[in-house]
Scaffold this motif. Sequence first.
Motif, PDB file in Angstrom:
ATOM      1  N   MET A 133       0.849  -1.193   0.000  1.00  0.00           N
ATOM      2  CA  MET A 133       0.000   0.000   0.000  1.00  0.00           C
ATOM      3  C   MET A 133       0.884   1.243   0.000  1.00  0.00           C
ATOM      4  O   MET A 133       2.071   1.172   0.333  1.00  0.00           O
ATOM      5  N   GLY A 134       0.280   2.351  -0.349  1.00  0.00           N
ATOM      6  CA  GLY A 134       0.982   3.623  -0.288  1.00  0.00           C
ATOM      7  C   GLY A 134       0.918   4.215   1.109  1.00  0.00           C
ATOM      8  O   GLY A 134       0.174   3.750   1.970  1.00  0.00           O
ATOM      9  N   ARG A 135       1.703   5.261   1.313  1.00  0.00           N
ATOM     10  CA  ARG A 135       1.773   5.915   2.623  1.00  0.00           C
ATOM     11  C   ARG A 135       0.425   6.488   3.048  1.00  0.00           C
ATOM     12  O   ARG A 135       0.023   6.349   4.203  1.00  0.00           O
ATOM     13  N   LYS A 136      -0.307   7.106   2.121  1.00  0.00           N
ATOM     14  CA  LYS A 136      -1.603   7.695   2.488  1.00  0.00           C
ATOM     15  C   LYS A 136      -2.584   6.619   2.924  1.00  0.00           C
ATOM     16  O   LYS A 136      -3.353   6.823   3.869  1.00  0.00           O
ATOM     17  N   THR A 137      -2.573   5.484   2.258  1.00  0.00           N
ATOM     18  CA  THR A 137      -3.450   4.378   2.658  1.00  0.00           C
ATOM     19  C   THR A 137      -3.027   3.859   4.025  1.00  0.00           C
ATOM     20  O   THR A 137      -3.869   3.596   4.885  1.00  0.00           O
TER      21      THR A 137
ATOM     22  N   THR B 211       8.584   9.766   0.987  1.00  0.00           N
ATOM     23  CA  THR B 211       8.639  10.776   2.034  1.00  0.00           C
ATOM     24  C   THR B 211       8.893  10.061   3.354  1.00  0.00           C
ATOM     25  O   THR B 211       8.198   9.091   3.673  1.00  0.00           O
ATOM     26  N   ALA B 212       9.849  10.548   4.114  1.00  0.00           N
ATOM     27  CA  ALA B 212      10.149   9.920   5.406  1.00  0.00           C
ATOM     28  C   ALA B 212       8.982  10.152   6.368  1.00  0.00           C
ATOM     29  O   ALA B 212       8.398  11.232   6.403  1.00  0.00           O
TER      30      ALA B 212
ATOM     31  N   GLU C 244       6.870  -2.780   6.667  1.00  0.00           N
ATOM     32  CA  GLU C 244       8.176  -2.402   6.125  1.00  0.00           C
ATOM     33  C   GLU C 244       7.957  -1.233   5.178  1.00  0.00           C
ATOM     34  O   GLU C 244       7.168  -1.331   4.235  1.00  0.00           O
ATOM     35  N   VAL C 245       8.633  -0.116   5.420  1.00  0.00           N
ATOM     36  CA  VAL C 245       8.515   1.053   4.568  1.00  0.00           C
ATOM     37  C   VAL C 245       9.643   1.007   3.544  1.00  0.00           C
ATOM     38  O   VAL C 245      10.810   0.830   3.901  1.00  0.00           O
ATOM     39  N   MET C 246       9.285   1.147   2.270  1.00  0.00           N
ATOM     40  CA  MET C 246      10.267   1.094   1.195  1.00  0.00           C
ATOM     41  C   MET C 246      10.040   2.257   0.230  1.00  0.00           C
ATOM     42  O   MET C 246       8.900   2.667   0.018  1.00  0.00           O
ATOM     43  N   ALA C 247      11.135   2.758  -0.331  1.00  0.00           N
ATOM     44  CA  ALA C 247      11.075   3.850  -1.301  1.00  0.00           C
ATOM     45  C   ALA C 247      11.635   3.343  -2.625  1.00  0.00           C
ATOM     46  O   ALA C 247      12.723   3.721  -3.036  1.00  0.00           O
TER      47      ALA C 247
END
Length: 183
Positions: A54-58, A81-82, A94-97
């Motif tokens: 999913m995206g950050r906003k979701t 965006t951090a 897990e946050v990935m860019a």
Amino acid sequence: MEIKCSVFIAASVDGFIARADGDIEWLHRPEYEAAELNGMTYESFIASVDTLVMGRKTLEKVVSFPEWPYEDMPVIALSHTAFELPAHLRGKVEVMAVDPTTLVAQLAERGMQHLYIDGGQTIQAFLEAGLINELIITRIPVVLGQGISLFSQIGSEHQLQHIDTCVSDNGFVQSRYQVTRKP
């Protein structure tokens, strides 16, 4: 082995997945909650996937829910965006860019086979990258008039093959499509 990427999402009849401010309470009306649904249920769909992307906003929206709904599911949040993960989600998300193609390759290397792609911008990015195999869209019988669109005005044409459509007594219309690959 090729990894499968699927979308399972609800949208208003006019194509919005949320109100302009991100609100999705219109999905939780009592007449919707109690109805018996035809087609693929969320429970059967989620049982078929091994990772949620999913995206950050979701993610920010899901974090506002009273309980974390993905307790036994690996979750990848895409963000360039951090941002600080809430303490209770560390080790669960897990946050990935990375771009969608790189992410799919990395998850395939980890042995993942079926990804659930969620969130408007994330779905659009995966679709544009040619990675979405299947769209399961449930139209909710409401016209919002404005909001966050499932598909933006930016992007290219994608051919779909209709698999099936099911109608539920509460007015939900669920259509399932296979994305046709461009030659």
